[in-house]
Design a protein around this motif. Structure first.
Motif, PDB file in Angstrom:
ATOM      1  N   ASP A  50     -72.615  43.533  29.437  1.00 21.71           N
ATOM      2  CA  ASP A  50     -72.779  44.625  28.473  1.00 21.71           C
ATOM      3  C   ASP A  50     -71.449  45.162  27.951  1.00 21.71           C
ATOM      4  O   ASP A  50     -71.395  46.181  27.287  1.00 21.71           O
ATOM      5  N   THR A  51     -70.363  44.459  28.257  1.00 24.03           N
ATOM      6  CA  THR A  51     -69.043  44.847  27.758  1.00 24.03           C
ATOM      7  C   THR A  51     -68.724  43.933  26.580  1.00 24.03           C
ATOM      8  O   THR A  51     -68.217  42.825  26.761  1.00 24.03           O
ATOM      9  N   LEU A  52     -69.062  44.399  25.399  1.00 19.70           N
ATOM     10  CA  LEU A  52     -68.889  43.584  24.201  1.00 19.70           C
ATOM     11  C   LEU A  52     -67.670  44.039  23.416  1.00 19.70           C
ATOM     12  O   LEU A  52     -67.572  45.204  23.029  1.00 19.70           O
ATOM     13  N   GLY A  53     -66.772  43.108  23.183  1.00 18.41           N
ATOM     14  CA  GLY A  53     -65.611  43.397  22.349  1.00 18.41           C
ATOM     15  C   GLY A  53     -65.974  43.227  20.882  1.00 18.41           C
ATOM     16  O   GLY A  53     -67.066  42.758  20.529  1.00 18.41           O
ATOM     17  N   ALA A  54     -65.058  43.575  20.035  1.00 20.56           N
ATOM     18  CA  ALA A  54     -65.289  43.502  18.594  1.00 20.56           C
ATOM     19  C   ALA A  54     -65.634  42.080  18.154  1.00 20.56           C
ATOM     20  O   ALA A  54     -66.518  41.877  17.313  1.00 20.56           O
ATOM     21  N   ALA A  55     -64.963  41.082  18.737  1.00 16.67           N
ATOM     22  CA  ALA A  55     -65.227  39.689  18.353  1.00 16.67           C
ATOM     23  C   ALA A  55     -66.635  39.269  18.766  1.00 16.67           C
ATOM     24  O   ALA A  55     -67.328  38.586  18.002  1.00 16.67           O
ATOM     25  N   GLU A  56     -67.066  39.683  19.957  1.00 20.43           N
ATOM     26  CA  GLU A  56     -68.418  39.333  20.408  1.00 20.43           C
ATOM     27  C   GLU A  56     -69.483  40.012  19.552  1.00 20.43           C
ATOM     28  O   GLU A  56     -70.494  39.403  19.213  1.00 20.43           O
ATOM     29  N   ILE A  57     -69.244  41.260  19.206  1.00 16.30           N
ATOM     30  CA  ILE A  57     -70.192  41.981  18.346  1.00 16.30           C
ATOM     31  C   ILE A  57     -70.282  41.299  16.992  1.00 16.30           C
ATOM     32  O   ILE A  57     -71.373  41.065  16.463  1.00 16.30           O
ATOM     33  N   ALA A 117     -76.258  47.071  24.584  1.00 13.76           N
ATOM     34  CA  ALA A 117     -74.885  47.285  24.108  1.00 13.76           C
ATOM     35  C   ALA A 117     -74.765  46.914  22.629  1.00 13.76           C
ATOM     36  O   ALA A 117     -74.122  47.641  21.855  1.00 13.76           O
ATOM     37  N   LEU A 118     -75.385  45.809  22.228  1.00 14.73           N
ATOM     38  CA  LEU A 118     -75.314  45.409  20.825  1.00 14.73           C
ATOM     39  C   LEU A 118     -76.051  46.407  19.927  1.00 14.73           C
ATOM     40  O   LEU A 118     -75.520  46.806  18.891  1.00 14.73           O
ATOM     41  N   VAL A 119     -77.255  46.788  20.314  1.00 22.04           N
ATOM     42  CA  VAL A 119     -78.013  47.746  19.501  1.00 22.04           C
ATOM     43  C   VAL A 119     -77.229  49.056  19.383  1.00 22.04           C
ATOM     44  O   VAL A 119     -77.148  49.642  18.294  1.00 22.04           O
ATOM     45  N   GLY A 120     -76.610  49.511  20.477  1.00 20.97           N
ATOM     46  CA  GLY A 120     -75.778  50.712  20.427  1.00 20.97           C
ATOM     47  C   GLY A 120     -74.607  50.557  19.471  1.00 20.97           C
ATOM     48  O   GLY A 120     -74.316  51.468  18.690  1.00 20.97           O
ATOM     49  N   ALA A 121     -73.962  49.405  19.511  1.00 16.14           N
ATOM     50  CA  ALA A 121     -72.825  49.164  18.612  1.00 16.14           C
ATOM     51  C   ALA A 121     -73.274  49.123  17.159  1.00 16.14           C
ATOM     52  O   ALA A 121     -72.591  49.671  16.289  1.00 16.14           O
ATOM     53  N   ILE A 122     -74.429  48.499  16.908  1.00 17.99           N
ATOM     54  CA  ILE A 122     -74.947  48.439  15.523  1.00 17.99           C
ATOM     55  C   ILE A 122     -75.279  49.834  15.037  1.00 17.99           C
ATOM     56  O   ILE A 122     -74.949  50.206  13.896  1.00 17.99           O
ATOM     57  N   ARG A 123     -75.909  50.643  15.879  1.00 19.90           N
ATOM     58  CA  ARG A 123     -76.273  52.019  15.486  1.00 19.90           C
ATOM     59  C   ARG A 123     -75.042  52.874  15.220  1.00 19.90           C
ATOM     60  O   ARG A 123     -75.091  53.792  14.393  1.00 19.90           O
ATOM     61  N   GLN A 124     -73.943  52.575  15.914  1.00 23.20           N
ATOM     62  CA  GLN A 124     -72.700  53.327  15.711  1.00 23.20           C
ATOM     63  C   GLN A 124     -71.893  52.769  14.541  1.00 23.20           C
ATOM     64  O   GLN A 124     -70.841  53.282  14.204  1.00 23.20           O
ATOM     65  N   GLY A 125     -72.404  51.679  13.961  1.00 23.29           N
ATOM     66  CA  GLY A 125     -71.703  51.077  12.832  1.00 23.29           C
ATOM     67  C   GLY A 125     -70.512  50.241  13.210  1.00 23.29           C
ATOM     68  O   GLY A 125     -69.622  49.997  12.397  1.00 23.29           O
ATOM     69  N   THR A 126     -70.473  49.789  14.463  1.00 21.38           N
ATOM     70  CA  THR A 126     -69.355  48.989  14.929  1.00 21.38           C
ATOM     71  C   THR A 126     -69.483  47.554  14.478  1.00 21.38           C
ATOM     72  O   THR A 126     -70.498  46.987  14.407  1.00 21.38           O
TER      73      THR A 126
END
Length: 190
Positions: free
Chosen positions: A100-107, A181-190
């Motif tokens: 669940d530790t996704l960096g910018a490249a993985e996202i 983690a991905l859904v959270g990053a998408i919701r935050q606009g990352t």
């Protein structure tokens, strides 16, 4: 090849090392692998057999209590095949799901893969959102909400599972830690 929960438990304990299936042609090959809830199975042998020649020991090694039990679980048509296998290790998707530790490249990579899945019709965002709303969301519920056939939706969720984003439950699905983690990053606009 699908296995019932009781048989999967026997596979995990090393008690079940055979399967019998009726096919028009084999669906697995010696040397191949098969991912299951009990781990990755290495296919050791695939041979066409006559039901009368199947031994009681083989019936037990396939997780069945009797010949009648074996026959009840078989399709009515096709040639009978005896498949020998052993557990070769854990399903690599298990470790992937737990990351669940996704960096910018993985996202960015995951977003690109989701875009590829959405080429014919956008569905990944809606499915991930529905599963995120509630653990145990079933394929039938999601298919109805999306106006899809249930088998088609299940195939789509399997694609998300391949990316390590979802997990199957006894009934329905949930997001894996990686999926959350991905859904959270998408919701935050990352």
């Amino acid at each position: 090849m699908l296995f019932k929960a009781k048989v999967l438990e026997g596979i995990a304990r090393g008690e079940v090392t055979l399967a019998f299936r009726r096919w028009s042609r084999p669906a697995v090959r010696p040397g191949g692998t098969l991912r299951t809830a009990a781990g990755v199975l290495a296919i050791d042998s695939v041979e066409r057999v006559d039901l009368a020649a199947v031994s009681d020991a083989d019936i037990r090694a396939a997780g069945h209590a009797s010949r009648e039990d074996l026959v009840r679980g078989l399709r009515p048509d096709g040639d009978l095949y005896r498949i020998g296998f052993h557990v070769a290790g854990r399903d690599p998707r298990e470790d992937l799901r737990e990351n669940d530790t996704l960096g910018a490249a993985e996202i960015a990579d995951l977003r690109s893969r989701l875009e590829t899945l959405d080429r014919a019709a956008a569905w990944t965002g809606a499915v991930l959102s529905m599963i995120a709303e509630r653990d145990g969301r079933t394929a039938a519920e999601m298919a109805e909400r999306l106006g899809m056939e249930k088998p088609a939706l299940k195939r789509k969720v399997r694609q998300l599972k391949e990316l390590g984003l979802t997990e199957s439950l006894a009934a329905g699905y949930r997001l894996s830690p990686r999926g959350r983690a991905l859904v959270g990053a998408i919701r935050q606009g990352t």
